[in-house]
Write an enzyme that holds these catalytic residues in place. Structure first.
Site, PDB file in Angstrom:
ATOM      1  N   TYR A 103       9.723  -4.217  -0.124  1.00  0.00           N
ATOM      2  CA  TYR A 103      10.107  -2.825   0.447  1.00  0.00           C
ATOM      3  C   TYR A 103       8.710  -1.999   0.501  1.00  0.00           C
ATOM      4  O   TYR A 103       8.495  -1.185   1.469  1.00  0.00           O
ATOM      5  CB  TYR A 103      11.166  -2.354   0.144  1.00  0.00           C
ATOM      6  N   GLU A 156      24.557  -8.574  -5.626  1.00  0.00           N
ATOM      7  CA  GLU A 156      23.880  -9.291  -4.736  1.00  0.00           C
ATOM      8  C   GLU A 156      24.557  -9.748  -3.524  1.00  0.00           C
ATOM      9  O   GLU A 156      24.059 -10.066  -2.465  1.00  0.00           O
ATOM     10  CB  GLU A 156      23.583 -10.548  -5.489  1.00  0.00           C
TER      11      GLU A 156
HETATM   12 MN   MN3 Z   1      16.805  -9.536  -4.851  1.00  0.00          MN
HETATM   13 MN   MN3 Z   2      19.095 -11.814  -6.584  1.00  0.00          MN
END
Ligand code: MN3
Ligand code: MN3
Length: 316
Positions: A103, A156
């Protein structure tokens, strides 16, 4: 003297560890190889409310990947069932650092230093983002090992998707496709992480008594509700202005169900893949313009440029 054992890859306790390690290493990538600067003209043409949205979304995702790369994997490695699970977690931990870094690579391409400072100030002081990081991190610190796996899978397979929605939407419209390619690399990694940690959860869960299983299940659903409630507010904050809120909420519920499935738990919400905004589904299934015939790694990944060797290479 206590014996210290060398890891023997020829004696595998659980083939899933070896298969996951091989899958993760085969899809290895680096954010600096992604040609994000090709998206600069798309970026410059975006209205400023859309630029702010992309920046905040990526700020939020950076926070989650930072948490995973530090406290998340650190918590998981304290309770492994097999020796090789540690090697898989080593790989995961490194890739989480790479995700967080990616990012910043995007920001350094699209944004001015002053804008970058503002993005991080926003991220580090936003109450809803800080709340979700705290909920998860408290479990990493004080939860039992099954609770830690649930928190990791929810992070996640569920929490990332309020952010992933935005780059997938642009990709579905063939905009910011190189930025989106970075996100798809991350998404692909997360999907392996979620499946693997979910699998380890299920092994432990199956060893519990029926009463303990019921308790664990109730705990997991309560956590999901708590996170969902916060995620709804975060989604409204980010997307109300641009008018995408209801579509993002639906996408969240769809992914919440997938997170539950990774844990072997029943889905909670009625939303299905067919209900997701077709532009985003298009983004999920789209490759990019940088198809590389020789690269097994991913659609937009650029192989490093290698010169032909000549005699000079042998002059030492
Ligand atoms: Mn990750
Ligand atoms: Mn991960």
């Amino acid at each position: 003297m206590e014996q210290y054992n060398a890891i023997n890859w020829n004696e595998i306790e659980d083939m899933v560890d070896k298969a996951t390690y091989e899958k993760l290493t085969s899809q290895f990538w680096l954010s600096t190889r992604m040609p994000v600067s090709k998206d600069l003209s798309d970026w410059r043409s975006l209205p400023s409310i859309e630029k702010r949205l992309v920046e905040r979304v990526f700020g939020g995702l950076t926070l989650l990947d930072t948490l995973q790369s530090r406290d998340g994997v650190q918590a998981l490695r304290k309770n492994v069932r097999t020796e090789l699970e540690l090697d898989v977690l080593n790989n995961i931990q490194f890739m989480e650092s790479e995700h967080a870094r990616s990012y910043s690579s995007i920001f350094s391409t699209l944004n001015t230093p002053r804008e970058i400072t503002e993005i991080f100030q926003w991220t580090n002081s936003n109450e809803l983002l800080q709340k979700k990081a705290k909920i998860i991190n408290d479990i990493y610190k004080d939860g039992n090992h099954l609770e830690q796996k649930v928190a990791s899978v929810f992070l996640e397979s569920f929490l990332f998707y309020s952010g992933f929605y935005t780059p997938l939407y642009y990709l579905g419209k063939s905009q910011l496709i190189n930025v989106a390619e970075v996100i798809k690399m991350i998404l692909r990694d997360e999907s392996v992480h979620g499946t693997y940690i979910g699998y380890k959860f299920k092994l432990g869960f199956n060893e519990l008594s029926k009463t303990e299983q019921d308790k664990m299940q109730t705990w997991a659903y309560n956590l999901l509700y708590e996170l969902y409630e916060n995620e709804i507010k975060y989604t409204e904050l980010l997307y109300d202005e641009i008018g995408w809120t209801e579509d993002v909420k639906l996408f969240l519920r769809y992914n919440a169900n997938k997170a539950l499935m990774n844990l072997g738990l029943s889905p909670l919400f009625p939303d299905h893949r067919d209900d997701v905004n077709p532009i985003v589904l298009n983004g999920l299934s789209t490759g990019t313009a940088n198809q590389d015939f020789f690269s097994q790694v991913g659609n937009g990944y650029l192989m490093s440029i290698v010169e032909d060797m000549n005699d000079d290479d042998y002059d030492y």
